[in-house]
Design a protein around this motif. Structure first.
Motif, mmCIF file in Angstrom:
data_model
loop_
_atom_site.group_PDB
_atom_site.id
_atom_site.type_symbol
_atom_site.label_atom_id
_atom_site.label_comp_id
_atom_site.label_asym_id
_atom_site.label_seq_id
_atom_site.Cartn_x
_atom_site.Cartn_y
_atom_site.Cartn_z
ATOM 1 N N SER A 55 0.824 -1.202 0.075
ATOM 2 C CA SER A 55 0.074 0.100 0.179
ATOM 3 C C SER A 55 0.690 1.242 0.068
ATOM 4 O O SER A 55 2.132 1.171 0.005
ATOM 5 N N GLN A 56 0.204 2.332 -0.295
ATOM 6 C CA GLN A 56 0.918 3.510 -0.224
ATOM 7 C C GLN A 56 0.304 4.567 0.734
ATOM 8 O O GLN A 56 -1.056 4.523 0.860
ATOM 9 N N HIS A 57 0.821 5.600 1.173
ATOM 10 C CA HIS A 57 0.101 6.620 2.116
ATOM 11 C C HIS A 57 -0.194 7.815 1.283
ATOM 12 O O HIS A 57 0.353 8.317 0.294
ATOM 13 N N GLY A 58 -1.485 8.148 1.756
ATOM 14 C CA GLY A 58 -2.073 9.368 0.863
ATOM 15 C C GLY A 58 -2.751 10.306 2.072
ATOM 16 O O GLY A 58 -2.443 10.311 2.984
ATOM 17 N N ARG A 59 -3.696 10.963 1.414
ATOM 18 C CA ARG A 59 -4.674 11.790 2.278
ATOM 19 C C ARG A 59 -5.601 11.056 3.079
ATOM 20 O O ARG A 59 -5.929 10.116 2.471
ATOM 21 N N ASP A 62 -8.096 9.577 0.944
ATOM 22 C CA ASP A 62 -7.882 8.394 0.104
ATOM 23 C C ASP A 62 -8.161 7.120 0.691
ATOM 24 O O ASP A 62 -7.980 6.089 0.089
ATOM 25 N N GLY A 63 -8.357 7.120 1.863
ATOM 26 C CA GLY A 63 -8.187 5.680 2.635
ATOM 27 C C GLY A 63 -6.978 5.549 3.422
ATOM 28 O O GLY A 63 -5.978 6.120 3.111
ATOM 29 N N ARG A 64 -6.918 4.499 4.421
ATOM 30 C CA ARG A 64 -5.906 4.255 5.128
ATOM 31 C C ARG A 64 -4.670 3.341 4.207
ATOM 32 O O ARG A 64 -3.613 3.559 4.500
ATOM 33 N N HIS A 65 -5.261 2.714 3.285
ATOM 34 C CA HIS A 65 -4.377 1.927 2.481
ATOM 35 C C HIS A 65 -4.552 1.770 1.063
ATOM 36 O O HIS A 65 -4.982 0.622 0.492
ATOM 37 N N PRO A 66 -4.295 2.889 0.451
ATOM 38 C CA PRO A 66 -4.564 3.276 -0.904
ATOM 39 C C PRO A 66 -3.637 1.930 -1.759
ATOM 40 O O PRO A 66 -2.344 1.588 -1.197
ATOM 41 N N LEU A 67 -3.872 1.699 -2.914
ATOM 42 C CA LEU A 67 -3.059 0.765 -3.542
ATOM 43 C C LEU A 67 -1.738 0.988 -4.081
ATOM 44 O O LEU A 67 -1.666 2.550 -4.423
ATOM 45 N N SER A 234 -10.263 -0.621 5.104
ATOM 46 C CA SER A 234 -8.848 0.133 4.814
ATOM 47 C C SER A 234 -8.752 -0.470 3.313
ATOM 48 O O SER A 234 -7.678 0.031 2.642
ATOM 49 N N GLY A 235 -9.435 -1.567 2.667
ATOM 50 C CA GLY A 235 -9.068 -2.087 1.524
ATOM 51 C C GLY A 235 -8.190 -3.321 1.409
ATOM 52 O O GLY A 235 -7.845 -3.777 0.622
ATOM 53 N N ILE A 236 -7.683 -3.713 2.496
ATOM 54 C CA ILE A 236 -6.666 -4.902 2.899
ATOM 55 C C ILE A 236 -7.631 -6.111 2.740
ATOM 56 O O ILE A 236 -7.388 -7.156 1.811
ATOM 57 N N THR A 237 -8.641 -6.255 3.613
ATOM 58 C CA THR A 237 -8.965 -7.680 3.917
ATOM 59 C C THR A 237 -10.317 -7.854 2.952
ATOM 60 O O THR A 237 -10.718 -9.131 2.742
ATOM 61 N N ALA A 238 -10.758 -6.838 2.121
ATOM 62 C CA ALA A 238 -11.652 -7.257 0.900
ATOM 63 C C ALA A 238 -10.958 -8.131 -0.064
ATOM 64 O O ALA A 238 -11.751 -9.307 -0.714
ATOM 65 N N ALA A 239 -9.677 -8.404 -0.178
ATOM 66 C CA ALA A 239 -8.921 -9.207 -1.173
ATOM 67 C C ALA A 239 -9.481 -10.697 -0.781
ATOM 68 O O ALA A 239 -9.428 -11.754 -1.602
ATOM 69 N N GLN A 240 -9.445 -10.967 0.712
ATOM 70 C CA GLN A 240 -9.711 -12.316 0.872
ATOM 71 C C GLN A 240 -11.014 -12.887 0.408
ATOM 72 O O GLN A 240 -11.285 -13.746 0.159
#
Length: 283
Positions: A55-59, A62-67, A234-240
């Protein structure tokens, strides 16, 4: 294609020198798993950092864990030692949540053979297989990654899908209902989203079989002819959930901004309660 590999199968590949193993230990309450990695990991496994590599950091909006960018992910993959044509096996120690994020990013970036260790590190230990300690620093790889091969949902796309298709919120039920919110600024869920938490896809640390997963997704309206996607905190666990859907022969997209983006964006409506849109209010 969602592929699992057993501990015994992975052990055979390691002995043959025919695999690159990635350790993606990450938890919401313990995002840095590097200490645990050093204390014991699958032999040859390279530690992958969720915060800086997947992930990368943004505002805040943008969410906590942007792609990560393609360039950033490729640089990380080179550090892991990945080369074109490699078989890659990924694991973690928490329901394949972190491993699924890495699996999704690599498969969607053109890596052809990426598998998740069935049962994670716990299954490896239970099989009586050895652990290695200390850091693993492979020779730099040269894998070529492509831009993500499928579109991801924007915040507007997530809102539209919640009304026209199926948008799955994979967070714990109490977070979905708006009873608690340990991280983000406001509790609740996207109006119209349905709840199917991360634990539902699993039997302990292992993914349920394809037939069970297909029946599970059907309970929230996800079938072959329905457009559907998942979001989480934050977009991480949705991949499961995406991995589980592919295992069931279904397709599921991702809204990577997830609740962390939605709840930080002024003007977005909020739903609370057990129903998809029981009560709504503005952020």
């Amino acid at each position: 294609m969602a592929q699992l590999i057993t501990p015994a199968e992975l052990d055979d590949l390691i002995r043959a020198g025919a695999v690159r193993v990635l350790d993606v230990r990450y938890r919401l309450d313990r995002p840095d798993g590097s200490v645990e990695h050093l204390e014991g990991h699958v032999p040859g496994a390279v530690y992958v950092d969720m915060e800086t590599e997947l992930s990368q950091h943004g505002r805040p909006e943008d969410g906590r864990h942007p792609l990560p960018s393609t360039k950033g992910l490729q640089a990380a993959a080179h550090r892991w030692g990945l080369r074109d044509g490699d078989t890659v096996v990924i694991y973690d120690d928490d329901r394949s949540l972190g491993a699924s994020r890495a699996w999704w990013l690599l498969t969607r970036s053109g890596v052809g053979d990426v598998r998740i260790l069935d049962g994670g590190l716990g299954a490896w230990r239970a099989a009586g297989l050895p652990l290695e300690t200390g850091p693993v620093v492979p020779e730099p790889g040269d894998v070529s990654l492509a831009p993500l091969a499928e579109p991801v949902l924007s915040i507007d796309g997530a809102a539209a899908l919640a009304a026209s298709g199926v948008l799955i919120d994979v967070r714990a039920a109490e977070r979905y209902r708006g009873e608690v919110e340990p991280v983000d600024p406001i509790a609740g869920h996207i109006p119209g989203a349905v709840n199917l938490p991360t634990g539902a896809y699993m039997d302990g640390e292992r993914f349920r079989d394809a037939a069970s997963l297909r029946a599970l997704f059907a309970t929230v309206g996800v079938t072959e002819d329905v457009t559907a996607a998942a979001y989480c905190g934050s977009g991480i666990t949705a991949a499961q959930a995406v991995f589980a859907a592919e295992r069931a022969g279904l397709r599921l997209g991702i809204y990577p901004g997830s609740w962390s983006q939605w709840s930080n964006t002024p003007g977005r409506p909020i739903a609370t309660g057990a129903a998809p849109a029981e009560v709504t209010a503005g952020v």
